[in-house]
Motif scaffolding. Sequence first.
Motif, PDB file in Angstrom:
ATOM      1  N   LEU A   1       0.822  -1.207   0.000  1.00 24.01           N
ATOM      2  CA  LEU A   1       0.000   0.000   0.000  1.00 24.01           C
ATOM      3  C   LEU A   1       0.854   1.253   0.000  1.00 24.01           C
ATOM      4  O   LEU A   1       0.532   2.245  -0.644  1.00 24.01           O
ATOM      5  N   MET A   2       1.967   1.215   0.740  1.00 25.70           N
ATOM      6  CA  MET A   2       2.859   2.364   0.756  1.00 25.70           C
ATOM      7  C   MET A   2       3.499   2.583  -0.610  1.00 25.70           C
ATOM      8  O   MET A   2       3.685   3.717  -1.061  1.00 25.70           O
ATOM      9  N   GLU A   3       3.814   1.485  -1.299  1.00 29.23           N
ATOM     10  CA  GLU A   3       4.381   1.622  -2.629  1.00 29.23           C
ATOM     11  C   GLU A   3       3.343   2.170  -3.610  1.00 29.23           C
ATOM     12  O   GLU A   3       3.650   2.995  -4.470  1.00 29.23           O
ATOM     13  N   HIS A   4       2.074   1.728  -3.479  1.00 34.07           N
ATOM     14  CA  HIS A   4       1.024   2.200  -4.373  1.00 34.07           C
ATOM     15  C   HIS A   4       0.800   3.698  -4.225  1.00 34.07           C
ATOM     16  O   HIS A   4       0.522   4.391  -5.199  1.00 34.07           O
ATOM     17  N   ALA A   5       0.903   4.196  -3.005  1.00 32.04           N
ATOM     18  CA  ALA A   5       0.610   5.609  -2.754  1.00 32.04           C
ATOM     19  C   ALA A   5       1.613   6.531  -3.427  1.00 32.04           C
ATOM     20  O   ALA A   5       1.332   7.711  -3.624  1.00 32.04           O
TER      21      ALA A   5
ATOM     22  N   THR B   1       3.441 -11.887 -19.127  1.00 31.59           N
ATOM     23  CA  THR B   1       4.233 -13.107 -18.963  1.00 31.59           C
ATOM     24  C   THR B   1       3.900 -14.050 -20.116  1.00 31.59           C
ATOM     25  O   THR B   1       2.778 -14.044 -20.632  1.00 31.59           O
ATOM     26  N   ALA B   2       4.899 -14.846 -20.471  1.00 31.33           N
ATOM     27  CA  ALA B   2       4.686 -15.804 -21.563  1.00 31.33           C
ATOM     28  C   ALA B   2       4.233 -17.157 -21.051  1.00 31.33           C
ATOM     29  O   ALA B   2       3.698 -17.964 -21.804  1.00 31.33           O
ATOM     30  N   LYS B   3       4.429 -17.428 -19.786  1.00 30.17           N
ATOM     31  CA  LYS B   3       4.022 -18.698 -19.191  1.00 30.17           C
ATOM     32  C   LYS B   3       2.872 -18.446 -18.240  1.00 30.17           C
ATOM     33  O   LYS B   3       3.005 -17.685 -17.285  1.00 30.17           O
ATOM     34  N   SER B   4       1.750 -19.097 -18.471  1.00 32.40           N
ATOM     35  CA  SER B   4       0.564 -18.845 -17.665  1.00 32.40           C
ATOM     36  C   SER B   4       0.712 -19.344 -16.235  1.00 32.40           C
ATOM     37  O   SER B   4      -0.009 -18.921 -15.344  1.00 32.40           O
ATOM     38  N   LYS B   5       1.643 -20.270 -15.986  1.00 34.51           N
ATOM     39  CA  LYS B   5       1.813 -20.803 -14.639  1.00 34.51           C
ATOM     40  C   LYS B   5       2.598 -19.867 -13.732  1.00 34.51           C
ATOM     41  O   LYS B   5       2.634 -20.056 -12.525  1.00 34.51           O
ATOM     42  N   MET B   6       3.250 -18.846 -14.300  1.00 30.10           N
ATOM     43  CA  MET B   6       4.036 -17.904 -13.497  1.00 30.10           C
ATOM     44  C   MET B   6       3.105 -16.887 -12.842  1.00 30.10           C
ATOM     45  O   MET B   6       2.242 -16.308 -13.497  1.00 30.10           O
ATOM     46  N   LEU B   7       3.277 -16.664 -11.543  1.00 29.11           N
ATOM     47  CA  LEU B   7       2.462 -15.709 -10.803  1.00 29.11           C
ATOM     48  C   LEU B   7       3.301 -14.492 -10.436  1.00 29.11           C
ATOM     49  O   LEU B   7       4.471 -14.624 -10.061  1.00 29.11           O
ATOM     50  N   LEU B   8       2.697 -13.316 -10.501  1.00 29.19           N
ATOM     51  CA  LEU B   8       3.364 -12.068 -10.136  1.00 29.19           C
ATOM     52  C   LEU B   8       2.779 -11.568  -8.825  1.00 29.19           C
ATOM     53  O   LEU B   8       1.554 -11.419  -8.682  1.00 29.19           O
ATOM     54  N   GLN B   9       3.647 -11.324  -7.853  1.00 25.37           N
ATOM     55  CA  GLN B   9       3.195 -10.873  -6.538  1.00 25.37           C
ATOM     56  C   GLN B   9       2.621  -9.465  -6.637  1.00 25.37           C
ATOM     57  O   GLN B   9       3.175  -8.593  -7.327  1.00 25.37           O
ATOM     58  N   HIS B  10       1.524  -9.224  -5.929  1.00 24.72           N
ATOM     59  CA  HIS B  10       0.816  -7.939  -5.874  1.00 24.72           C
ATOM     60  C   HIS B  10       0.139  -7.576  -7.196  1.00 24.72           C
ATOM     61  O   HIS B  10      -0.320  -6.441  -7.346  1.00 24.72           O
ATOM     62  N   TYR B  11       0.075  -8.496  -8.149  1.00 26.39           N
ATOM     63  CA  TYR B  11      -0.587  -8.239  -9.433  1.00 26.39           C
ATOM     64  C   TYR B  11      -1.818  -9.125  -9.561  1.00 26.39           C
ATOM     65  O   TYR B  11      -1.863 -10.218  -9.005  1.00 26.39           O
ATOM     66  N   THR B  12      -2.800  -8.650 -10.321  1.00 29.75           N
ATOM     67  CA  THR B  12      -4.055  -9.362 -10.531  1.00 29.75           C
ATOM     68  C   THR B  12      -4.109  -9.888 -11.964  1.00 29.75           C
ATOM     69  O   THR B  12      -3.756  -9.169 -12.912  1.00 29.75           O
ATOM     70  N   TYR B  13      -4.553 -11.125 -12.093  1.00 33.60           N
ATOM     71  CA  TYR B  13      -4.679 -11.754 -13.403  1.00 33.60           C
ATOM     72  C   TYR B  13      -5.819 -11.094 -14.183  1.00 33.60           C
ATOM     73  O   TYR B  13      -6.951 -10.996 -13.700  1.00 33.60           O
ATOM     74  N   VAL B  14      -5.518 -10.648 -15.399  1.00 37.28           N
ATOM     75  CA  VAL B  14      -6.532 -10.022 -16.251  1.00 37.28           C
ATOM     76  C   VAL B  14      -7.064 -11.014 -17.266  1.00 37.28           C
ATOM     77  O   VAL B  14      -8.283 -11.141 -17.469  1.00 37.28           O
TER      78      VAL B  14
ATOM     79  N   ASN C   1      -3.338 -14.309 -27.168  1.00 33.82           N
ATOM     80  CA  ASN C   1      -2.302 -14.687 -28.133  1.00 33.82           C
ATOM     81  C   ASN C   1      -1.077 -15.317 -27.470  1.00 33.82           C
ATOM     82  O   ASN C   1       0.067 -15.036 -27.834  1.00 33.82           O
ATOM     83  N   GLY C   2      -1.303 -16.157 -26.483  1.00 38.38           N
ATOM     84  CA  GLY C   2      -0.205 -16.849 -25.832  1.00 38.38           C
ATOM     85  C   GLY C   2       0.467 -16.082 -24.717  1.00 38.38           C
ATOM     86  O   GLY C   2       1.427 -16.578 -24.098  1.00 38.38           O
ATOM     87  N   TYR C   3       0.014 -14.883 -24.419  1.00 43.47           N
ATOM     88  CA  TYR C   3       0.566 -14.075 -23.328  1.00 43.47           C
ATOM     89  C   TYR C   3      -0.495 -13.911 -22.232  1.00 43.47           C
ATOM     90  O   TYR C   3      -1.698 -14.015 -22.478  1.00 43.47           O
ATOM     91  N   VAL C   4      -0.013 -13.622 -21.039  1.00 46.08           N
ATOM     92  CA  VAL C   4      -0.897 -13.384 -19.902  1.00 46.08           C
ATOM     93  C   VAL C   4      -0.716 -11.930 -19.469  1.00 46.08           C
ATOM     94  O   VAL C   4       0.417 -11.472 -19.256  1.00 46.08           O
ATOM     95  N   LEU C   5      -1.816 -11.229 -19.333  1.00 43.09           N
ATOM     96  CA  LEU C   5      -1.800  -9.819 -18.928  1.00 43.09           C
ATOM     97  C   LEU C   5      -2.121  -9.716 -17.445  1.00 43.09           C
ATOM     98  O   LEU C   5      -3.087 -10.308 -16.969  1.00 43.09           O
ATOM     99  N   TRP C   6      -1.284  -8.964 -16.724  1.00 41.86           N
ATOM    100  CA  TRP C   6      -1.446  -8.733 -15.289  1.00 41.86           C
ATOM    101  C   TRP C   6      -1.552  -7.227 -15.053  1.00 41.86           C
ATOM    102  O   TRP C   6      -0.996  -6.420 -15.804  1.00 41.86           O
ATOM    103  N   CYS C   7      -2.270  -6.866 -13.991  1.00 43.78           N
ATOM    104  CA  CYS C   7      -2.383  -5.454 -13.627  1.00 43.78           C
ATOM    105  C   CYS C   7      -2.286  -5.313 -12.109  1.00 43.78           C
ATOM    106  O   CYS C   7      -2.573  -6.251 -11.366  1.00 43.78           O
TER     107      CYS C   7
ATOM    108  N   LYS D   1      -3.560  -2.684  -9.081  1.00 43.94           N
ATOM    109  CA  LYS D   1      -4.449  -1.580  -8.727  1.00 43.94           C
ATOM    110  C   LYS D   1      -4.147  -1.099  -7.312  1.00 43.94           C
ATOM    111  O   LYS D   1      -3.622  -1.843  -6.492  1.00 43.94           O
ATOM    112  N   GLY D   2      -4.522   0.132  -7.057  1.00 44.31           N
ATOM    113  CA  GLY D   2      -4.355   0.672  -5.716  1.00 44.31           C
ATOM    114  C   GLY D   2      -4.500   2.177  -5.700  1.00 44.31           C
ATOM    115  O   GLY D   2      -4.746   2.820  -6.730  1.00 44.31           O
ATOM    116  N   PRO D   3      -4.358   2.772  -4.519  1.00 41.95           N
ATOM    117  CA  PRO D   3      -4.418   4.246  -4.424  1.00 41.95           C
ATOM    118  C   PRO D   3      -3.217   4.864  -5.113  1.00 41.95           C
ATOM    119  O   PRO D   3      -2.147   4.269  -5.194  1.00 41.95           O
ATOM    120  N   PHE D   4      -3.397   6.058  -5.590  1.00 40.39           N
ATOM    121  CA  PHE D   4      -2.340   6.737  -6.340  1.00 40.39           C
ATOM    122  C   PHE D   4      -2.171   8.152  -5.811  1.00 40.39           C
ATOM    123  O   PHE D   4      -2.999   8.679  -5.070  1.00 40.39           O
TER     124      PHE D   4
END
Length: 285
Positions: free
Chosen positions: A5-9, A123-136, A140-146, A148-151
Motif C-alpha cells: 500500500l505504501m508503494e502504491h501511494a 508473462t509468456a508462461k501462464s503458470k508464473m504468478l506475479l506478486q501484488h498483481y491481478t490476473y486479467v 495470443n499466448g501471453y498473460v496480462l497482469w495489472c 491496482k491501488g491508491p495513487f
Amino acid sequence: DRMSLMEHANVLPLTAVAWSSNFGSCPKNFTLISITEDGAAANFTRGFAMKSGYYLCFSKDLKGGVVVSDIQIISDKDSIPHGYSYITEYLDPKTTVSKKKRVIVRTSPLASVETAVLDIKLTAKSKMLLQHYTYVGDINGYVLWCRKGPFSTPVPKAKPRSVSLDLCGLSLDEPSAPPRLPLQHRNVPATQPQSRLSHRRHTLQVRDFLETSGDSSVQAITALDGVPFSLHPDFDLQANDTALQLNSQLGNIRIKTVKDIENEYNYTFAVEESAAKRIRPSVST
C-alpha cells in the motif's frame, strides 16, 4: 500488505493503454512493453522476419485529467460493457493481427476515483504468478497482469517569476531584497518644495490624501489647483476710477420676488383648454 500500500501511494496511475507496432510508432509519452517478465519477446505478432510487430504500451501522462480505473480482456463475440472502450492503436498500415480477443479499458476523471490501475505486465508462461498483481486474462499466448491501488498526483511547481524594479511596487509579495531607493509609505505623498506650490493647492493635496484610501488610483486634484485667484480689473473697485458708476448700475438692479415673476409671466392656457374641449363634428354615412 502494508508495504504494498505504501508503494502504491507513491506511484502514478495509468492514463492510457494502446497497441503499437514498434518504438517508432509509439508516442513519446508512452512506454512500450517489449520484454515479458520471464524474458520472452512481447511481440504479439509471431512470424519469421516480421518487420513490424504488435506491442502493448501505456502512458502515465496526467495532462488529460483521466485515469485507467479498470482493464479487461474480452472475446470478439462478447459485447463491450458499458463505460469501457477499446484501446487505441498506433500501428503501421501493413500490420495485420488477429483480433479474436480485445483489450478494453475504463477511464474515469482524475478527481472522481481514489484507486486506479498503477501498472501492467506480461508473462509468456501462464503458470508464473506475479506478486501484488491481478490476473486479467490471456491473449495470443501471453498473460496480462495489472496492479491496482491508491495513487498520488504530483504537486504542480510554481514557475519562478522575474519582476522588474518598476513593478515591485505593484506586487503583493514582499520583495526578496531591499531596493536601491528608500521606500515611502503609499498613502502619504512625497514632500515637494513649498515654493513651487501655492498654499491652497498644498492644503488640498494633504487633505485629499488623508481622505482617499491607499488603494484609490484617482486623486482629487483639478487643473485649477495652483492658479492664483484675482478679480478682473473692470470689477476691482479700489483700482478702477469708475467705482461710483458701477455702484450706481448695481443699485438700479431690481430684485423680483416669486410672486412678481408669476404675475408677470402668468399664462392660463385657456386657448389650449378650450380647443381640447371641442367636439369633432360627426360625418353621417
